[in-house]
Design an enzyme around this catalytic site. Structure first.
Site, PDB file in Angstrom:
ATOM      1  N   LYS A  14       0.887  -1.462   0.060  1.00  0.00           N
ATOM      2  CA  LYS A  14      -0.110  -0.074  -0.056  1.00  0.00           C
ATOM      3  C   LYS A  14       0.870   1.084   0.101  1.00  0.00           C
ATOM      4  O   LYS A  14       0.519   2.250  -0.734  1.00  0.00           O
ATOM      5  CB  LYS A  14      -0.862   0.100   1.281  1.00  0.00           C
ATOM      6  CG  LYS A  14      -1.889  -0.960   1.385  1.00  0.00           C
ATOM      7  CD  LYS A  14      -2.774  -0.695   2.535  1.00  0.00           C
ATOM      8  CE  LYS A  14      -2.342  -0.526   3.752  1.00  0.00           C
ATOM      9  NZ  LYS A  14      -1.936  -1.672   4.492  1.00  0.00           N
ATOM     10  N   ARG A  89     -10.625   1.657   7.172  1.00  0.00           N
ATOM     11  CA  ARG A  89     -10.096   0.159   7.584  1.00  0.00           C
ATOM     12  C   ARG A  89     -11.069  -0.512   8.291  1.00  0.00           C
ATOM     13  O   ARG A  89     -10.906  -1.708   8.762  1.00  0.00           O
ATOM     14  CB  ARG A  89      -8.797   0.403   8.359  1.00  0.00           C
ATOM     15  CG  ARG A  89      -7.545  -0.308   8.230  1.00  0.00           C
ATOM     16  CD  ARG A  89      -6.428   0.074   9.206  1.00  0.00           C
ATOM     17  NE  ARG A  89      -5.382  -0.757   9.450  1.00  0.00           N
ATOM     18  CZ  ARG A  89      -4.105  -0.234   8.750  1.00  0.00           C
ATOM     19  NH1 ARG A  89      -4.056   0.915   8.134  1.00  0.00           N
ATOM     20  NH2 ARG A  89      -3.273  -0.897   9.090  1.00  0.00           N
ATOM     21  N   ARG A 128      10.891  -6.897   6.102  1.00  0.00           N
ATOM     22  CA  ARG A 128      10.743  -5.380   6.632  1.00  0.00           C
ATOM     23  C   ARG A 128      11.008  -5.059   7.985  1.00  0.00           C
ATOM     24  O   ARG A 128      11.960  -4.113   8.534  1.00  0.00           O
ATOM     25  CB  ARG A 128       9.464  -4.921   6.294  1.00  0.00           C
ATOM     26  CG  ARG A 128       9.218  -3.390   6.245  1.00  0.00           C
ATOM     27  CD  ARG A 128       7.849  -2.842   5.713  1.00  0.00           C
ATOM     28  NE  ARG A 128       6.772  -3.099   6.555  1.00  0.00           N
ATOM     29  CZ  ARG A 128       5.479  -2.789   6.395  1.00  0.00           C
ATOM     30  NH1 ARG A 128       5.084  -2.317   5.391  1.00  0.00           N
ATOM     31  NH2 ARG A 128       4.468  -3.288   7.202  1.00  0.00           N
ATOM     32  N   ARG A 134      10.541  -2.100  12.187  1.00  0.00           N
ATOM     33  CA  ARG A 134       9.484  -1.486  12.722  1.00  0.00           C
ATOM     34  C   ARG A 134       8.933  -2.407  13.677  1.00  0.00           C
ATOM     35  O   ARG A 134       8.960  -3.484  13.425  1.00  0.00           O
ATOM     36  CB  ARG A 134       8.523  -1.590  11.296  1.00  0.00           C
ATOM     37  CG  ARG A 134       7.942  -0.269  10.797  1.00  0.00           C
ATOM     38  CD  ARG A 134       7.031  -0.373   9.809  1.00  0.00           C
ATOM     39  NE  ARG A 134       5.837  -0.819  10.280  1.00  0.00           N
ATOM     40  CZ  ARG A 134       4.940  -0.508   9.338  1.00  0.00           C
ATOM     41  NH1 ARG A 134       4.758  -0.017   8.076  1.00  0.00           N
ATOM     42  NH2 ARG A 134       3.422  -1.079   9.850  1.00  0.00           N
ATOM     43  N   ARG A 145      -1.988  -8.580  13.148  1.00  0.00           N
ATOM     44  CA  ARG A 145      -2.385  -7.413  12.181  1.00  0.00           C
ATOM     45  C   ARG A 145      -2.953  -8.351  11.079  1.00  0.00           C
ATOM     46  O   ARG A 145      -4.130  -7.614  10.451  1.00  0.00           O
ATOM     47  CB  ARG A 145      -1.200  -7.004  11.653  1.00  0.00           C
ATOM     48  CG  ARG A 145      -0.525  -5.994  12.692  1.00  0.00           C
ATOM     49  CD  ARG A 145       0.808  -5.469  12.140  1.00  0.00           C
ATOM     50  NE  ARG A 145       0.693  -4.529  11.259  1.00  0.00           N
ATOM     51  CZ  ARG A 145       1.931  -4.219  10.461  1.00  0.00           C
ATOM     52  NH1 ARG A 145       2.802  -4.925  10.486  1.00  0.00           N
ATOM     53  NH2 ARG A 145       1.470  -3.411   9.324  1.00  0.00           N
TER      54      ARG A 145
HETATM   55  P1  AMP Z   1      -0.050   0.519   8.563  1.00  0.00           P
HETATM   56  O1  AMP Z   1       1.365   1.385   8.453  1.00  0.00           O
HETATM   57  O2  AMP Z   1      -1.201   1.178   7.650  1.00  0.00           O
HETATM   58  O3  AMP Z   1      -0.165  -0.852   8.483  1.00  0.00           O
HETATM   59  O4  AMP Z   1      -0.754   1.232  10.107  1.00  0.00           O
HETATM   60  C1  AMP Z   1       0.014   0.545  11.245  1.00  0.00           C
HETATM   61  C2  AMP Z   1      -0.823   0.757  12.592  1.00  0.00           C
HETATM   62  O5  AMP Z   1      -1.568   2.060  12.622  1.00  0.00           O
HETATM   63  C3  AMP Z   1      -1.920  -0.391  12.607  1.00  0.00           C
HETATM   64  O6  AMP Z   1      -1.642  -1.614  12.856  1.00  0.00           O
HETATM   65  C4  AMP Z   1      -2.943   0.663  13.430  1.00  0.00           C
HETATM   66  O7  AMP Z   1      -2.557   0.125  14.565  1.00  0.00           O
HETATM   67  C5  AMP Z   1      -2.752   1.787  13.119  1.00  0.00           C
HETATM   68  N1  AMP Z   1      -3.542   2.250  12.330  1.00  0.00           N
HETATM   69  C6  AMP Z   1      -3.522   2.972  10.839  1.00  0.00           C
HETATM   70  N2  AMP Z   1      -4.625   3.316  10.117  1.00  0.00           N
HETATM   71  C7  AMP Z   1      -5.694   2.973  10.993  1.00  0.00           C
HETATM   72  C8  AMP Z   1      -7.116   3.061  10.949  1.00  0.00           C
HETATM   73  N3  AMP Z   1      -7.641   3.570   9.894  1.00  0.00           N
HETATM   74  N4  AMP Z   1      -7.688   2.920  12.024  1.00  0.00           N
HETATM   75  C9  AMP Z   1      -7.175   2.257  12.959  1.00  0.00           C
HETATM   76  N5  AMP Z   1      -6.110   2.202  13.086  1.00  0.00           N
HETATM   77  C10 AMP Z   1      -5.039   2.295  12.421  1.00  0.00           C
END
Ligand code: AMP
Length: 200
Positions: A14, A89, A128, A134, A145
């Site tokens: 993404k 999400r 990663r 991370r 996740r």
């Molecule tokens: P990502 O980098 O998009 O995988 O986001 C990392 C983390 O941020 C996720 O595992 C959630 O803990 C939080 N997060 C990001 N976007 C959202 C969202 N739209 N709703 C809730 N938590 C989010």
């Protein structure tokens, strides 16, 4: 002006594809994950609230992410175009986003799903974790996740399919090829794309 959402499991690309599309269409790339990680790093109150949940791979409350996104795309002058990555999400978030979109005439042209087999996702996330350090790319969190994705986010595929905006793309293979596949599909949708000279 493109208004797109990248909707895919963690590790599907993404962020990478979101940045490339935003550059090509000359619109901002808004990633809730990146915004949240920046807040965690700076130690803001939002970052402090988000940190533990992110490390566990759980979703943050809707109120928190909604404010974050609205700050970026809706406050003052709502943006015409954007590539959203990581929001909405969940169905609740999609309903909030859809209300906002209808109110300002800014619904999504395309919701892009990147299809990558689960084994490959796990491999990519482990790599990663090693390369970028991370904290949420660690074995147990990766599994959580992916589970949270399947339970909360995957139902959005049907939600957007029913609304006629879902674009499913094979997310495997070289980065450039995945981008080409997305561009090919977007070329069939009526959105303006600036020429390379207009982008500079
Ligand atoms: P990502 O980098 O998009 O995988 O986001 C990392 C983390 O941020 C996720 O595992 C959630 O803990 C939080 N997060 C990001 N976007 C959202 C969202 N739209 N709703 C809730 N938590 C989010």
């Amino acid at each position: 002006m493109l208004r797109a959402l990248l909707l895919a499991p963690p590790g599907a690309g993404k962020g990478t594809q979101g940045e490339r599309l935003a550059e090509i269409y000359g619109v901002p790339h808004v990633s809730t994950g990146d915004l949240l990680r920046a807040n965690v790093e700076e130690g803001t109150p939002l970052g402090d609230e988000a940190k533990a949940l992110m490390l566990r791979g759980e979703l943050l409350p809707d109120r928190v992410v909604m404010n974050l996104v609205l700050d970026q795309i809706a406050d003052h002058a709502p943006l015409d175009g954007f590539v959203l990555d990581g929001f909405p999400r969940s169905i609740q978030q999609a309903e909030l986003a859809s209300k906002w979109g209808a109110m300002f005439g800014r619904t999504f042209h395309a919701v892009i799903y990147l299809d990558v087999p689960e084994d490959e996702l796990v491999e990519r996330l482990i790599m990663r974790g090693i390369e970028e350090g991370r904290g949420d790319d660690e074995a147990e969190t990766i599994r959580r996740r992916l589970r949270v994705y399947r339970e909360s986010t995957e139902p959005l595929l049907d939600y957007y399919l029913e609304r006629g905006v879902l674009v499913s793309v094979d997310g495997t293979g070289p980065i450039e090829e995945v981008t080409e596949r997305i561009l090919e599909r977007l070329s069939k949708i009526d959105v303006d794309r600036p020429s390379p000279s207009e982008r500079e």
